[in-house]
Write a protein that holds these residues in place. Structure first.
Motif, mmCIF file in Angstrom:
data_model
loop_
_atom_site.group_PDB
_atom_site.id
_atom_site.type_symbol
_atom_site.label_atom_id
_atom_site.label_comp_id
_atom_site.label_asym_id
_atom_site.label_seq_id
_atom_site.Cartn_x
_atom_site.Cartn_y
_atom_site.Cartn_z
ATOM 1 N N PRO A 78 37.849 8.252 65.456
ATOM 2 C CA PRO A 78 37.458 6.953 65.989
ATOM 3 C C PRO A 78 36.198 6.434 65.305
ATOM 4 C CG PRO A 78 37.045 8.692 67.588
ATOM 5 C CD PRO A 78 37.668 9.343 66.404
ATOM 6 N N SER A 79 36.009 5.125 65.368
ATOM 7 C CA SER A 79 34.831 4.552 64.722
ATOM 8 C C SER A 79 33.588 4.834 65.560
ATOM 9 C CB SER A 79 35.013 3.041 64.582
ATOM 10 O OG SER A 79 34.984 2.454 65.873
ATOM 11 N N GLU A 80 32.428 4.724 64.936
ATOM 12 C CA GLU A 80 31.166 4.907 65.671
ATOM 13 C C GLU A 80 31.081 3.919 66.832
ATOM 14 O OE1 GLU A 80 29.840 8.062 65.011
ATOM 15 O OE2 GLU A 80 28.022 7.006 65.556
ATOM 16 N N TYR A 81 31.594 2.704 66.586
ATOM 17 C CA TYR A 81 31.563 1.692 67.648
ATOM 18 C C TYR A 81 32.348 2.172 68.868
ATOM 19 C CZ TYR A 81 32.740 -2.487 70.266
ATOM 20 O OH TYR A 81 32.934 -3.389 71.276
ATOM 21 N N GLN A 82 33.560 2.669 68.628
ATOM 22 C CA GLN A 82 34.395 3.142 69.746
ATOM 23 C C GLN A 82 33.744 4.329 70.455
ATOM 24 O OE1 GLN A 82 37.809 3.777 67.221
ATOM 25 N NE2 GLN A 82 39.020 2.321 68.396
ATOM 26 N N ILE A 83 33.203 5.231 69.657
ATOM 27 C CA ILE A 83 32.593 6.428 70.251
ATOM 28 C C ILE A 83 31.384 6.037 71.095
ATOM 29 C CG2 ILE A 83 31.366 8.561 69.729
ATOM 30 C CD1 ILE A 83 33.081 8.809 67.228
ATOM 31 N N ASN A 84 30.548 5.179 70.538
ATOM 32 C CA ASN A 84 29.348 4.792 71.272
ATOM 33 C C ASN A 84 29.691 4.015 72.541
ATOM 34 O OD1 ASN A 84 27.655 6.022 69.458
ATOM 35 N ND2 ASN A 84 27.432 4.198 68.171
ATOM 36 N N ARG A 85 30.716 3.177 72.446
ATOM 37 C CA ARG A 85 31.119 2.411 73.615
ATOM 38 C C ARG A 85 31.616 3.358 74.715
ATOM 39 N NH1 ARG A 85 35.825 -2.045 73.440
ATOM 40 N NH2 ARG A 85 36.960 -0.141 73.049
ATOM 41 N N THR A 125 46.386 10.523 71.486
ATOM 42 C CA THR A 125 45.596 9.307 71.677
ATOM 43 C C THR A 125 44.347 9.660 72.474
ATOM 44 O OG1 THR A 125 46.865 8.842 73.681
ATOM 45 C CG2 THR A 125 47.582 7.757 71.656
ATOM 46 N N PHE A 126 43.330 8.823 72.374
ATOM 47 C CA PHE A 126 42.103 9.022 73.143
ATOM 48 C C PHE A 126 42.203 8.273 74.477
ATOM 49 C CE2 PHE A 126 40.542 9.754 68.773
ATOM 50 C CZ PHE A 126 40.051 11.034 68.977
ATOM 51 N N PRO A 127 41.443 8.721 75.474
ATOM 52 C CA PRO A 127 41.595 8.135 76.814
ATOM 53 C C PRO A 127 41.363 6.631 76.868
ATOM 54 C CG PRO A 127 39.950 9.929 76.825
ATOM 55 C CD PRO A 127 40.512 9.856 75.451
ATOM 56 N N TRP A 128 40.426 6.130 76.097
ATOM 57 C CA TRP A 128 40.127 4.683 76.189
ATOM 58 C C TRP A 128 41.246 3.827 75.619
ATOM 59 C CZ3 TRP A 128 37.072 7.760 72.844
ATOM 60 C CH2 TRP A 128 37.308 7.557 71.492
ATOM 61 N N GLU A 129 42.168 4.450 74.862
ATOM 62 C CA GLU A 129 43.287 3.681 74.305
ATOM 63 C C GLU A 129 44.312 3.284 75.374
ATOM 64 O OE1 GLU A 129 44.591 4.920 70.171
ATOM 65 O OE2 GLU A 129 43.460 6.686 70.791
ATOM 66 N N LEU A 130 44.196 3.906 76.548
ATOM 67 C CA LEU A 130 45.060 3.512 77.664
ATOM 68 C C LEU A 130 44.954 2.019 77.923
ATOM 69 C CD1 LEU A 130 44.750 5.917 80.732
ATOM 70 C CD2 LEU A 130 46.843 4.965 79.767
ATOM 71 N N ASP A 131 43.741 1.514 77.752
ATOM 72 C CA ASP A 131 43.488 0.101 77.982
ATOM 73 C C ASP A 131 43.962 -0.685 76.770
ATOM 74 O OD1 ASP A 131 42.604 -2.309 78.831
ATOM 75 O OD2 ASP A 131 40.482 -1.917 78.433
ATOM 76 N N GLY A 132 45.119 -1.293 76.886
ATOM 77 C CA GLY A 132 45.600 -2.129 75.783
ATOM 78 C C GLY A 132 46.708 -1.505 74.966
ATOM 79 N N ASN A 133 46.859 -0.180 75.047
ATOM 80 C CA ASN A 133 47.898 0.466 74.243
ATOM 81 C C ASN A 133 48.525 1.600 75.044
ATOM 82 O OD1 ASN A 133 49.411 0.628 71.934
ATOM 83 N ND2 ASN A 133 47.883 1.727 70.725
ATOM 84 N N ARG A 134 48.787 1.343 76.315
ATOM 85 C CA ARG A 134 49.145 2.426 77.232
ATOM 86 C C ARG A 134 50.472 3.099 76.903
ATOM 87 N NH1 ARG A 134 52.511 1.042 81.276
ATOM 88 N NH2 ARG A 134 51.698 2.425 82.880
ATOM 89 N N ASP A 135 51.406 2.351 76.318
ATOM 90 C CA ASP A 135 52.701 2.964 76.009
ATOM 91 C C ASP A 135 52.585 4.093 74.984
ATOM 92 O OD1 ASP A 135 53.582 0.978 77.616
ATOM 93 O OD2 ASP A 135 54.916 0.019 76.156
ATOM 94 N N TRP A 157 43.108 14.142 73.833
ATOM 95 C CA TRP A 157 43.621 13.238 74.880
ATOM 96 C C TRP A 157 42.625 13.141 76.039
ATOM 97 C CZ3 TRP A 157 45.734 14.437 79.883
ATOM 98 C CH2 TRP A 157 46.499 13.425 80.459
ATOM 99 N N LEU A 158 41.792 14.166 76.171
ATOM 100 C CA LEU A 158 40.758 14.158 77.218
ATOM 101 C C LEU A 158 39.390 13.767 76.668
ATOM 102 C CD1 LEU A 158 41.898 17.350 79.188
ATOM 103 C CD2 LEU A 158 42.138 14.955 79.892
ATOM 104 N N GLY A 159 39.355 13.271 75.432
ATOM 105 C CA GLY A 159 38.119 12.670 74.934
ATOM 106 C C GLY A 159 37.297 13.500 73.967
ATOM 107 N N LEU A 160 37.862 14.579 73.442
ATOM 108 C CA LEU A 160 37.105 15.390 72.475
ATOM 109 C C LEU A 160 37.484 15.034 71.042
ATOM 110 C CD1 LEU A 160 37.306 18.946 74.099
ATOM 111 C CD2 LEU A 160 35.473 17.239 74.305
#
Ligand SMILES: [Zn+2]
Length: 272
Positions: free
Chosen positions: A19-26, A140-150, A182-185
């Motif tokens: 993931p990008s630094e932006y995504q990680i920091n967010r 997938t990473f957990p935050w991807e649920l928002d907007g790309n849940r499938d 999938w749990l954010g690591l």
């Protein structure tokens, strides 16, 4: 039944994106601001939805191997209050030769997941397939649920489940690694010696993945002199037999990510 056409994978390859630094920091910021408390008594139970993609001849997974895979996940996570279960009656087996060889980010992946996924808020969608290009899996990473849940879930090469042909990746550790994402690591070698590495304080940064069964007394690319690369960490690339641990800070991150993004897995305390 093991695959006849299995081509040996020489070293671990995971296609989970950096993931990008932006995504990680967010995400770090969201977790930092988490209002719900995660205490020692907070427990999570994750329902695994197995979806086995086959090509008619290859890719079927026995009940015994599913049971073993869930036991391997529990062995890795349950001491931290995160347990896994599944319902044999809910297992799905889907015959589609095109999906069976899907690659990360492919149209086949999107088609398969769009048609096959179960509600990702309530299930870990656990796909198995033959995959392409020598990959063991991705997540997938957990935050991807928002907007790309499938697309949510883990994809794991069928022969990497316990009892498969993918030696030395046949003990079900690929699933532990992918569920870790999938749990954010992130990978322990993420960003090498630059930036904040994997954003976990107690995993030494290292420049490149470790493969095989590296000597734990060698530096193996650790970025700081005197430190050692975490060759037994599930989020590194060593052989299954070698990957046996998460660190405390990784687990703190995982539990907070669960609370933030997947609260349906929270075990409600019974009222007395
Ligand atoms: Zn990975």
């Amino acid at each position: 039944m093991a695959r006849k056409n299995y081509k040996r994978i020489k070293q671990r390859t995971c296609a989970t994106v950096n993931p990008s630094e932006y995504q990680i920091n967010r995400n770090d910021e969201r977790i930092r601001r988490l209002r719900k408390r995660v205490t020692k008594s907070t427990k999570f139970t994750i329902d695994v939805q197995f979806i086995h993609i086959t090509d008619a001849k290859e890719g079927r997974i026995s009940k015994a191997r599913r049971i073993k895979q869930v036991a391997v996940l529990n062995n890795a996570f349950s001491e931290y209050g995160i347990s896994f279960g599944y319902d044999e009656n809910e297992v799905r087996v889907v015959n589609n030769a095109e999906w069976y060889t899907m690659d990360h980010g492919s149209i086949a992946e999107r088609d398969a997941k769009t048609k096959l996924h179960s509600s990702p808020e309530r299930h870990l969608n656990f796909y198995t397939a033959g995959l392409n290009g020598g990959l063991l899996g991705w997540a997938t990473f957990p935050w991807e649920l928002d907007g790309n849940r499938d697309m949510d879930g883990v994809v794991v090469m069928d022969e990497s489940l316990p009892g498969g042909k993918a030696k030395p990746f046949d003990l079900g550790i690929t699933a532990v690694h992918e569920v870790g994402h999938w749990l954010g690591l992130y990978h322990t070698f993420q960003d090498g010696c630059l930036l904040l590495g994997d954003h976990v304080d107690d995993t030494p940064s290292h420049s490149t993945p470790n493969y095989g069964k590296p000597d734990e007394c060698e530096p193996n690319g650790a970025c700081v002199e005197g430190e050692f690369a975490p060759v037994h960490n599930f989020m590194n690339y060593c052989d299954d037999e070698w990957l046996t641990e998460f660190t405390e800070a990784q687990i703190v991150r995982v539990r907070k990510n669960l609370m933030q993004y997947r609260p349906a897995f929270l075990v409600k305390k019974s009222k007395k």
